[in-house]
Write a protein that holds these residues in place. Structure first.
Motif, PDB file in Angstrom:
ATOM      1  N   UNK A 178       0.816  -1.212   0.000  1.00 23.57           N
ATOM      2  CA  UNK A 178       0.000   0.000   0.000  1.00 23.57           C
ATOM      3  C   UNK A 178       0.849   1.262   0.000  1.00 23.57           C
ATOM      4  N   UNK A 179       1.901   1.304   0.818  1.00 24.80           N
ATOM      5  CA  UNK A 179       2.699   2.523   0.905  1.00 24.80           C
ATOM      6  C   UNK A 179       3.490   2.783  -0.375  1.00 24.80           C
ATOM      7  N   UNK A 180       3.772   1.748  -1.138  1.00 27.23           N
ATOM      8  CA  UNK A 180       4.420   1.938  -2.441  1.00 27.23           C
ATOM      9  C   UNK A 180       3.543   2.790  -3.358  1.00 27.23           C
ATOM     10  N   UNK A 181       2.236   2.650  -3.185  1.00 29.33           N
ATOM     11  CA  UNK A 181       1.286   3.412  -3.996  1.00 29.33           C
ATOM     12  C   UNK A 181       0.958   4.741  -3.342  1.00 29.33           C
ATOM     13  N   UNK A 182       0.577   4.682  -2.053  1.00 26.71           N
ATOM     14  CA  UNK A 182       0.077   5.881  -1.377  1.00 26.71           C
ATOM     15  C   UNK A 182       1.176   6.897  -1.082  1.00 26.71           C
ATOM     16  N   UNK A 183       2.424   6.450  -0.856  1.00 23.23           N
ATOM     17  CA  UNK A 183       3.515   7.378  -0.560  1.00 23.23           C
ATOM     18  C   UNK A 183       3.763   8.348  -1.708  1.00 23.23           C
ATOM     19  N   UNK A 184       4.106   7.848  -2.910  1.00 27.11           N
ATOM     20  CA  UNK A 184       4.288   8.753  -4.047  1.00 27.11           C
ATOM     21  C   UNK A 184       3.026   9.541  -4.378  1.00 27.11           C
ATOM     22  N   UNK A 185       1.870   8.887  -4.275  1.00 22.75           N
ATOM     23  CA  UNK A 185       0.611   9.567  -4.592  1.00 22.75           C
ATOM     24  C   UNK A 185       0.394  10.774  -3.680  1.00 22.75           C
ATOM     25  N   UNK A 222       4.965   0.120  -8.371  1.00 28.11           N
ATOM     26  CA  UNK A 222       5.182  -0.328  -6.987  1.00 28.11           C
ATOM     27  C   UNK A 222       5.503  -1.813  -6.949  1.00 28.11           C
ATOM     28  N   UNK A 223       5.697  -2.325  -5.745  1.00 21.19           N
ATOM     29  CA  UNK A 223       6.117  -3.714  -5.625  1.00 21.19           C
ATOM     30  C   UNK A 223       5.216  -4.565  -4.749  1.00 21.19           C
ATOM     31  N   UNK A 283      10.040   5.392  -1.626  1.00 24.56           N
ATOM     32  CA  UNK A 283       9.162   5.912  -2.662  1.00 24.56           C
ATOM     33  C   UNK A 283       8.794   7.361  -2.412  1.00 24.56           C
ATOM     34  N   UNK A 284       8.768   7.767  -1.141  1.00 25.39           N
ATOM     35  CA  UNK A 284       8.511   9.160  -0.798  1.00 25.39           C
ATOM     36  C   UNK A 284       9.705  10.011  -1.202  1.00 25.39           C
ATOM     37  N   UNK A 330       4.101  17.316   4.697  1.00 27.04           N
ATOM     38  CA  UNK A 330       3.974  15.905   5.042  1.00 27.04           C
ATOM     39  C   UNK A 330       4.831  15.504   6.243  1.00 27.04           C
ATOM     40  N   UNK A 331       5.618  16.461   6.754  1.00 24.38           N
ATOM     41  CA  UNK A 331       6.509  16.232   7.901  1.00 24.38           C
ATOM     42  C   UNK A 331       7.439  15.056   7.614  1.00 24.38           C
ATOM     43  N   UNK A 332       8.111  15.128   6.462  1.00 23.68           N
ATOM     44  CA  UNK A 332       9.116  14.127   6.113  1.00 23.68           C
ATOM     45  C   UNK A 332      10.404  14.851   5.758  1.00 23.68           C
TER      46      UNK A 332
END
Length: 335
Positions: free
Chosen positions: A10-17, A69-70, A158-159, A182-184
């Protein structure tokens, strides 16, 4: 365009998105679409369902940026002929092709990585190299760019990758604002290691090695010679060197240098002290010594590292043109 499929992380998709859509608040104009092989919703690795925006037939002929994503069980993903055909077809039409984590296996299976340098999650890197001999796998970097293809490491990388794409398209200010929202961290250069040397190994089996490592990390500026470390443990320098190699694959001196590099990286990134002062505080003694170690470990000098702290861009060979750099005025259709 982001590819989604059953059991995708999920984070592979949602992070870049999330990065790309957040950048739209600060001047970017990304139109992000999610496509699946069937055009139907998919169930992610954590059980959450995500929807697809389009069927394959609805994808425009020209794709600007492809994000692949993977899935942790990469063998199941690469055995899916329909998925690989989708990835290969989209990659052939894309101006820029990227992958997150195990997404590199899908690109490799589709032939996109043949003859190219690439990375993936450090734990999967040996498997990528073994399965695809035509791919030059680099297990350490956060992300690797080879031409128009960019591969990234584990899921949160990915972010980092997406922030680098935003910077490439719209400049550092927009990427920085998105990162702040995004506090990253903004500044994790592509060539930076995926994980800290202080975490490798996390639990040395031999207590003497653990004690030596703890002593070094507690005070990198102390003159940690092998003789001194060994004397403090009540063993010979030769014995300590042998234990270190068995447990870490490094000599004590190499470990000391690695910890000092990390200490200096933090100081260069967060403060205004001079390079000479940082060299002393990190334990190098002089800026020239620090420069030599930095050049060997990171491929850049301390001053270049500091200058790049506020940018996500990976180091490129001199004369390399970054694709569409400074194109803040155009629309970015991620399809």
């Amino acid at each position: 365009m982001i590819v989604a499929f059953d059991q995708v992380q999920l984070l592979d998709v949602s992070g870049p998105l999330e990065v790309l859509t957040t950048a739209n608040r600060y001047g970017a104009r990304y139109e992000v679409r999610v496509v699946s092989p069937t055009g139907l919703d998919v169930r992610t690795s954590c059980g959450m369902r995500i929807g697809a925006d389009a069927r394959v037939e609805e994808v425009p002929r020209t794709v600007d940026t492809l994000v692949v994503p993977g899935r942790r069980d990469w063998r199941r993903a690469t055995a899916d002929d329909e998925l690989i055909a989708l990835v290969g077809g989209l990659a052939a039409r894309a101006r820029r092709v990227t992958s997150v984590c195990a997404g590199a296996f899908l690109l490799a299976q589709a032939g996109v990585l043949d003859g190219r340098r690439a990375t993936t999650h450090w734990e999967l890197a040996p498997q990528l190299a073994a399965a695809y001999s035509r791919v030059a796998v680099e297990p350490d970097p956060v992300f690797v760019r080879d031409g128009h293809v960019v591969t990234s490491a584990g899921v949160t990388a990915g972010i980092d990758l997406a922030l680098a794409l935003v910077e490439e398209d719209h400049g550092a200010d927009v990427a920085r604002e998105a990162a702040r929202q995004l506090v990253v961290f903004m500044a994790r250069p592509g060539g930076q290691s995926q994980f800290s040397v202080r975490m490798t190994p996390q639990e040395p089996r031999h207590p003497l090695v653990r004690r030596a490592m703890d002593k070094v990390t507690a005070d990198p500026s102390f003159p940690h010679g092998t003789e001194g470390l060994a004397a403090g443990l009540g063993i010979s320098a030769r014995h300590l060197a042998r234990l270190f190699r068995q447990e870490t694959g490094m000599t004590p001196g190499q470990y000391v240098d690695a910890v000092r590099v990390e200490s200096a990286q933090a100081l260069l990134s967060s403060g205004t002290a001079s390079v000479e002062e940082i060299a002393r505080e990190a334990g190098f003694g002089s800026s020239e010594t620090m420069r030599r170690v930095f050049q060997h470990a990171l491929g850049v000098s301390p001053t270049v590292y500091r200058a790049r702290f506020r940018t996500t861009a990976p180091s490129l060979p001199r004369g390399t043109r970054t694709a569409d750099a400074g194109c803040a005025g155009r629309s970015d259709d991620l399809t």
